[in-house]
Design a protein around this motif. Structure first.
Motif, PDB file in Angstrom:
ATOM      1  N   SER A   1      31.944  30.468  49.247  1.00  7.47           N
ATOM      2  CA  SER A   1      31.227  31.417  48.383  1.00  7.47           C
ATOM      3  C   SER A   1      29.835  31.781  48.887  1.00  7.47           C
ATOM      4  O   SER A   1      29.060  32.389  48.156  1.00  7.47           O
ATOM      5  CB  SER A   1      31.116  30.905  46.946  1.00  7.47           C
ATOM      6  OG  SER A   1      32.393  30.775  46.407  1.00  7.47           O
TER       7      SER A   1
ATOM      8  N   CYS B   1      40.324  39.483  44.790  1.00  8.54           N
ATOM      9  CA  CYS B   1      39.222  38.648  45.276  1.00  8.54           C
ATOM     10  C   CYS B   1      39.819  37.510  46.113  1.00  8.54           C
ATOM     11  O   CYS B   1      41.035  37.304  46.104  1.00  8.54           O
ATOM     12  CB  CYS B   1      38.391  38.099  44.129  1.00  8.54           C
ATOM     13  SG  CYS B   1      39.330  37.026  43.035  1.00  8.54           S
ATOM     14  N   GLN B   2      38.957  36.786  46.817  1.00 11.72           N
ATOM     15  CA  GLN B   2      39.427  35.748  47.738  1.00 11.72           C
ATOM     16  C   GLN B   2      40.229  34.656  47.014  1.00 11.72           C
ATOM     17  O   GLN B   2      41.215  34.166  47.553  1.00 11.72           O
ATOM     18  CB  GLN B   2      38.234  35.142  48.499  1.00 11.72           C
ATOM     19  CG  GLN B   2      38.610  34.156  49.604  1.00 11.72           C
ATOM     20  CD  GLN B   2      39.325  34.793  50.785  1.00 11.72           C
ATOM     21  OE1 GLN B   2      39.456  36.022  50.891  1.00 11.72           O
ATOM     22  NE2 GLN B   2      39.810  33.976  51.697  1.00 11.72           N
ATOM     23  N   SER B   3      39.831  34.291  45.799  1.00 10.30           N
ATOM     24  CA  SER B   3      40.571  33.225  45.112  1.00 10.30           C
ATOM     25  C   SER B   3      41.985  33.692  44.750  1.00 10.30           C
ATOM     26  O   SER B   3      42.931  32.901  44.782  1.00 10.30           O
ATOM     27  CB  SER B   3      39.819  32.724  43.877  1.00 10.30           C
ATOM     28  OG  SER B   3      39.601  33.774  42.977  1.00 10.30           O
TER      29      SER B   3
ATOM     30  N   THR C   1      22.890  35.177  51.483  1.00  9.04           N
ATOM     31  CA  THR C   1      23.536  35.343  50.179  1.00  9.04           C
ATOM     32  C   THR C   1      22.507  35.745  49.126  1.00  9.04           C
ATOM     33  O   THR C   1      22.751  36.674  48.339  1.00  9.04           O
ATOM     34  CB  THR C   1      24.249  34.041  49.759  1.00  9.04           C
ATOM     35  OG1 THR C   1      25.031  33.579  50.852  1.00  9.04           O
ATOM     36  CG2 THR C   1      25.150  34.286  48.561  1.00  9.04           C
TER      37      THR C   1
ATOM     38  N   LEU D   1      26.824  36.217  44.219  1.00  9.23           N
ATOM     39  CA  LEU D   1      27.714  35.156  44.716  1.00  9.23           C
ATOM     40  C   LEU D   1      27.115  33.763  44.522  1.00  9.23           C
ATOM     41  O   LEU D   1      27.844  32.775  44.439  1.00  9.23           O
ATOM     42  CB  LEU D   1      27.998  35.357  46.221  1.00  9.23           C
ATOM     43  CG  LEU D   1      28.821  36.568  46.632  1.00  9.23           C
ATOM     44  CD1 LEU D   1      28.995  36.573  48.144  1.00  9.23           C
ATOM     45  CD2 LEU D   1      30.180  36.566  45.949  1.00  9.23           C
TER      46      LEU D   1
ATOM     47  N   LYS E   1      28.333  31.429  41.797  1.00  7.12           N
ATOM     48  CA  LYS E   1      29.651  30.789  41.954  1.00  7.12           C
ATOM     49  C   LYS E   1      29.682  29.798  43.119  1.00  7.12           C
ATOM     50  O   LYS E   1      30.661  29.098  43.299  1.00  7.12           O
ATOM     51  CB  LYS E   1      30.725  31.857  42.217  1.00  7.12           C
ATOM     52  CG  LYS E   1      31.104  32.682  41.016  1.00  7.12           C
ATOM     53  CD  LYS E   1      32.348  33.533  41.305  1.00  7.12           C
ATOM     54  CE  LYS E   1      31.997  34.838  41.967  1.00  7.12           C
ATOM     55  NZ  LYS E   1      33.096  35.674  42.373  1.00  7.12           N
ATOM     56  N   ALA E   2      28.611  29.783  43.936  1.00  3.04           N
ATOM     57  CA  ALA E   2      28.653  29.024  45.187  1.00  3.04           C
ATOM     58  C   ALA E   2      28.692  27.517  44.935  1.00  3.04           C
ATOM     59  O   ALA E   2      28.114  27.030  43.971  1.00  3.04           O
ATOM     60  CB  ALA E   2      27.435  29.379  46.041  1.00  3.04           C
TER      61      ALA E   2
END
Ligand code: 4G4
Length: 249
Positions: free
Chosen positions: A173, A94-96, A215, A222, A225-226
């Motif tokens: 996010s 994932c991006q993180s 989104t 998502l 988490k945004a």
């Protein structure tokens, strides 16, 4: 940052890195790509890298010796490099996780498997086991290139100022708002008026609202988490009203 690929198909990797932003970054010395081919570390006449599975069964398993020798060679180039293996059984990227790799690691060594996969004793040497998603590929090269591409975006200087992280952190996010360029009228499909208004406050508000709308409609998971900001609640209520209105059409 050094990216070292342990791969039976170095041409595939070299081809993929030889274009666009990654090539420019490599030419500028911001990153380097090295391939190590386990086949070069075989000692038999046929340069064998795989063998039948112990215990029987279909397919082939990658032999430990050539891969172990290739890992040792990679560690000579980068003793501190983190060794990442790609397997469908790894943790999903994932991006993180990408951002963490970019921030923490000096170099990355990618172990790219094929056929029925690695001998477990090679897999045990990996610092990290990663999957790029729940599907099976013929090899680990494409997943390795995916990570290299995603990590490279965080190496200072790889992206131009205009492309870089600033606007992205604002919309962290959230999906991107829709973008337009000329012509204003494309076969009857028009650019939204607000983007032509020159009113930057209105444009900023519209973009934020459309990012939230996209989104909510496409990836509601998502939103949980945004990083939501003051004023987003109002935008969200407007979106819900508009979606309700569309239901009656
Ligand atoms: C290791 C073990 C990664 C590597 C088995 C690799 C999908 C992913 C491979 C295999 C991969 C992913 C041949 C099944 C190579 N497929 N989702 N294939 N296989 O990240």
């Amino acid at each position: 940052m050094k990216f070292i690929f342990i791969t039976l198909f170095p041409e595939l990797v070299e081809q993929a890195c030889g274009h666009s932003i990654l090539k420019r970054a490599a030419d500028a010395g911001l990153l380097s790509v090295t391939c190590i081919n386990p086949r070069d570390f075989t000692t038999d006449k046929h340069r064998t890298v795989d063998d039948t599975p112990c215990g029987g069964g279909v397919g082939m398993v990658l032999k430990p010796e050539p891969f172990s020798a290739a890992i040792a060679e990679a560690k000579k180039i980068s003793p501190q490099g983190i060794l990442i293996a790609f397997t469908p059984a790894g943790r999903t990227l994932c991006q993180s996780a990408v951002e963490k790799l970019a921030a923490k690691e000096q170099d990355i060594i990618f172990l790219c498997g094929h056929y029925e996969g690695f001998d477990e004793r090679i897999l045990a040497q990996a610092d990290l086991k990663i999957s790029i998603g729940d599907y099976v590929l013929t090899g680990g090269e494409l997943p390795a290139l995916v990570i290299m591409d995603a990590v490279s975006r965080f190496i200072p200087g790889v992206l131009g100022k205009a492309e870089s992280a600033e606007d992205e952190s604002f919309t962290a996010s959230l999906l991107e708002y829709p973008q337009y360029t000329r012509p204003i009228d494309f076969s009857g499909a028009k650019v939204p008026d607000v983007l032509l208004s020159g009113n930057h406050a209105h444009i900023k508000r519209w973009r934020r609202k459309e990012a939230i709308r996209a989104t909510y409609c496409l990836r509601p998971d998502l939103l949980a988490k945004a990083d939501l900001l003051e004023g987003d609640g109002t935008l969200f209520l407007e979106i819900l009203e508009e979606l309700k209105g569309n239901e009656h059409e």
